[in-house]
Design an enzyme around this catalytic site. Structure first.
Site, PDB file in Angstrom:
ATOM      1  N   ASN B  92       0.813  -1.230   0.000  1.00 30.37           N
ATOM      2  CA  ASN B  92       0.000   0.000   0.000  1.00 30.37           C
ATOM      3  C   ASN B  92       0.840   1.270   0.000  1.00 30.37           C
ATOM      4  O   ASN B  92       0.723   2.118   0.869  1.00 30.37           O
ATOM      5  CB  ASN B  92      -1.011  -0.006   1.148  1.00 30.37           C
ATOM      6  N   HIS B 179      -6.013  -9.664   4.327  1.00 31.43           N
ATOM      7  CA  HIS B 179      -6.423  -8.747   5.409  1.00 31.43           C
ATOM      8  C   HIS B 179      -7.920  -8.983   5.561  1.00 31.43           C
ATOM      9  O   HIS B 179      -8.707  -8.506   4.756  1.00 31.43           O
ATOM     10  CB  HIS B 179      -6.094  -7.316   4.989  1.00 31.43           C
ATOM     11  N   ASP B 305       3.275  -5.839  11.431  1.00 32.20           N
ATOM     12  CA  ASP B 305       2.373  -4.787  10.935  1.00 32.20           C
ATOM     13  C   ASP B 305       2.905  -3.415  11.344  1.00 32.20           C
ATOM     14  O   ASP B 305       2.150  -2.497  11.649  1.00 32.20           O
ATOM     15  CB  ASP B 305       0.935  -4.985  11.430  1.00 32.20           C
TER      16      ASP B 305
END
Lengths: 319, 437
Positions: B92, B179, B305
């Site tokens: 992303n 996700h 993360d």
């Protein structure tokens, strides 16, 4: 009293009663021809409204002016906030201007807490409604209104022990309901929430209130002293919380029939503005049982009492 | 060539105490009482634990596009400080890592930085928009050799697209890292839906929004006989679904973040946006379930993360704040807390969850190798007895660190990355490994 008023749950029973008692005194001022006290002369109070609420803003403004504070209205609309200025920058600007207190209304839950616990601003923070979290001065004025109806001239010093309060409507999104269950339980009242299951939190175990789906059954079994109808916001109407407004009004709205089912002494409250014909019908809204306008009047006294409690202590410390 | 490094008296995960000799990018000798050859840097590792370099399967390096939060350089420096020798960079970025060009750029930046191997993760769908499959084959065949694909930050929600992606990556041994978040069930969601969200008046992120996607995806993986990796499991229910799927023989692997292992949604009562993360912090009951699952193997790995954000993205009201928190420099301590200090597991398991398994899931042949002769010299040396108070200053460019002020066990003393010391005595090397090191 503490420096800020962020949550109705921050108040002890003694502190809450004290504010209600001070508000009694303020309401006497409000009945005079010259409705003004010099208490907050030289203090600057900013009404920081990120969300439209003419009623709450006017109520605070009147309260501030009756206490002789210098009042600044900062509305996010037409200010630099709409150009993307952050809460932090706005707060720091107000600090630089020299605000002694900030009354904040914001669409984000917790915004008042963030403001109070940041080091952006030193003044007192009064939560005038944060998202779907709390609206503590509303709870105080509601408690004040109940106490006055129940105890009349004997109100000072009294709490709301044993009073049964039913709060009906969109509990899930209601800051009024959240603040009320905290304050009312502190004052000894028994709180009942009535709502369609879609408008109750998925887990309401932290609430100091009993939960009901069926309004008529609750009225029959609990025989409440107070029924508080909550405003149904327009944005809930087309989001599958209930099939139609008509169905909602039939099952959870207050109307003449339900008014007849109340005991004689019971009152009906609404924080306003009302959706007449939806959560409350005209017969109820205009009946002598309705306290809607008293709530507005009492709101000014309560806000004077809160401002006085938070700001005048500071004054005596200055001397 | 790197000079030679001799680690003296290091304790391995097995408990065995030994010397380890590194020459070039390889481990060349593992034995007791090795005599240091000339020109050898000797590191006294008495009382320290030497483990295979850690591998993070879930890192946000933010470059290209969000360099104010992190770059490949600062992110891999933070990784090195946390004992990592490899990270997988989530897709992303801006532009999104959904073409061969972008993934090759990211891989190149990793080599240039020289603090850890950087494996780009490719987006599953073009622009992470969940509509059209990205050129997975082109990314797989690029110089970056992408094997892990994820729309992380967003869920591959369309069941047909998810099915096709699971099938398609079989052509080159890839894996989809999901996700798991049903978008409709989480519109406007701010925190875990439960008792606390009800009191705080914050829109809830229900556990069922995660669990329903996991349930669907393990069934899809079974149906098309492919592998699926579940990113950041956060609920007890998710653990139960994964356990069921594994018992059924479905090829599913699961990841938990360090923060979901020790933080819970009670922290949100402060409205401090440092605790805002996606998936959200859950209840203490979920925390306990995740810990058990990490210990018993239902959860395969810890993925950080690591999600850096600039100050202004967190220094604001909760609703306006960004989701995510740092993790690379504290993950090993949290693993030690949960596995070792608890007395419920051991260093072998810690190595599995932080190094061996993540490398295996991602197909990184050059990472997660055992400390043995011939292995690539990726070694992390930890002082297990250290107790540190976490501070905001770190190698990361951002400071959205929820552990600041907390006491955590263990400290990374040395990180050796392909024979080069990226961290020495707790200090970051001033430059990364160059082509000639």
């Amino acid at each position: 009293m503490t420096k800020h008023l962020l949550s109705a749950g921050d108040l002890s029973r003694e502190q809450a009663i004290e504010i209600l008692d001070i508000a009694e005194g303020m309401s006497n001022v409000n009945d005079r021809e010259i409705k003004k006290l010099p208490t907050l002369r030289g203090k600057t109070v900013v009404n920081l409204f990120f969300e439209d609420s003419t009623r709450t803003r006017i109520s605070f403004e009147v309260a501030e002016k009756r206490l002789s504070a210098d009042v600044i209205n900062f509305s996010a609309k037409g200010s630099s906030v709409s150009k993307g200025e952050s809460l932090k920058d706005t707060a720091q600007t107000l600090e630089a201007i020299g605000a002694d207190a900030v009354v904040i209304r914001h669409s984000a839950s917790g915004a008042a807490n963030v403001l109070a616990h940041s080091n952006w601003i030193q003044g007192s923070i009064i939560n005038a409604g944060d998202g779907t979290h709390e609206h503590p001065t509303q709870a105080l004025l509601d408690a004040f209104t109940m106490r006055k109806r129940i105890h009349g001239a004997q109100s000072p010093g009294k709490a709301l022990d044993g009073v049964k309060v039913a709060i009906v409507g969109d509990i899930l999104h209601s800051r009024v309901a959240r603040s009320n269950q905290l304050l009312l339980s502190t004052l000894g009242a028994e709180v009942h929430f009535v709502a369609p299951p879609t408008l109750l939190p998925q887990n309401a175990s932290g609430f100091k209130a009993a939960l009901h789906y069926n309004l008529d059954e609750m009225l029959a079994t609990e025989k409440p002293d107070v029924v508080m109808m909550l405003r149904l916001q327009a944005e809930r109407m087309n989001a599958s919380y209930f099939p139609t407004e008509r169905e909602y009004a039939r099952i959870w709205g207050f109307n003449a029939g339900r008014l007849g089912a109340l005991k004689d002494s019971a009152i009906v409250m609404h924080p306003g503005p009302m959706n007449r014909g939806l959560e409350i019908d005209a017969v109820t809204a205009d009946s002598p049982r309705s306290t809607v306008l008293e709530q507005v009047t009492n709101g000014v006294s309560i806000r004077m009492a809160v401002l006085y409690s938070l700001l005048s202590g500071e004054r005596s410390a200055d001397v | 060539m790197s000079k030679q490094i001799l680690l003296k008296n290091a304790q391995l995960a097995s408990g065995e105490v030994t010397d380890i000799l590194v020459a070039g990018d390889r481990i060349v000798e593992v034995a007791t009482a090795i005599t240091a050859p000339s020109e050898t840097e000797v590191l006294d590792c008495t009382g320290l634990v030497a483990l295979p370099g850690f591998v993070d399967l879930h890192t946000h390096l933010r470059e290209p596009g969000f360099e104010q939060s992190e770059t490949v350089l600062t992110g891999t420096q933070a990784a090195a400080m946390g004992g990592y020798t490899a990270v997988h960079a989530m897709a992303n970025t801006m532009p999104v890592a959904d073409t061969a060009g972008v993934v090759e750029q990211i891989a190149g930046l990793g080599i240039e930085a020289g603090y850890a191997d950087v494996y780009p993760i490719g987006a599953v769908t073009v622009g992470l928009e969940g509509k059209q499959m990205a050129e997975l084959g082109a990314m797989a065949n690029s110089k970056a050799k992408v094997r892990v694909f994820s729309d992380d930050g967003k869920c591959v929600h369309d069941p047909v697209l998810m099915r096709r992606a699971l099938e398609y990556v079989k052509a080159f041994g890839g894996v989809i890292a999901q996700h798991a978040q049903d978008p409709r069930l989480t519109e406007g969601a701010q925190m875990n839906e439960g008792k606390v969200s009800a009191e705080l008046g914050l829109t809830g992120w229900p556990s069922v929004a995660e669990e329903s996607i996991i349930a669907r995806d393990v069934l899809l993986a079974e149906h098309v006989d492919s592998r699926v990796h579940i990113c950041h499991l956060s609920t007890r229910g998710s653990v139960e679904i994964v356990k069921w799927a594994k018992a059924r023989g479905i090829r599913v692997t699961a990841e938990v973040t360090p923060h979901h292992l020790i933080l819970d949604d009670e922290l949100v009562r402060s409205y401090d946006a440092v605790y805002k993360v996606n998936p959200p912090l859950r209840t203490q009951d979920d925390v306990l379930a995740l810990r058990e699952a990490l210990i018993d193997g239902t959860i395969d790995i810890i993925g950080t993360d690591h999600a850096p954000h600039p100050i202004e993205a967190k220094d604001c009201e909760w609703n306006a704040a960004a989701f995510g928190m740092l993790g690379l420099e504290t993950a090993a301590s949290i693993a030690q807390l949960v596995l070792i200090e608890s007395g419920k597991s051991d260093w072998n398991r810690l190595v599995e969850v932080l190094a061996t398994k993540p490398a295996q899931i991602a197909g990184d042949a050059e990472n997660g190798q055992p400390i043995a002769v011939g292995s690539i010299a990726n070694i992390t040396v930890i002082d297990p007895k250290a107790n540190r108070t976490v501070v905001a200053e770190s190698a990361s460019r951002s400071i959205n660190n929820p552990y600041v002020g907390m006491q955590l066990p263990g400290r990374v003393i040395h990180t050796i990355y392909r024979g080069y010391q990226t961290v020495k005595n707790g200090e970051l090397a001033s430059r990364g490994r160059g082509r000639n090191d």
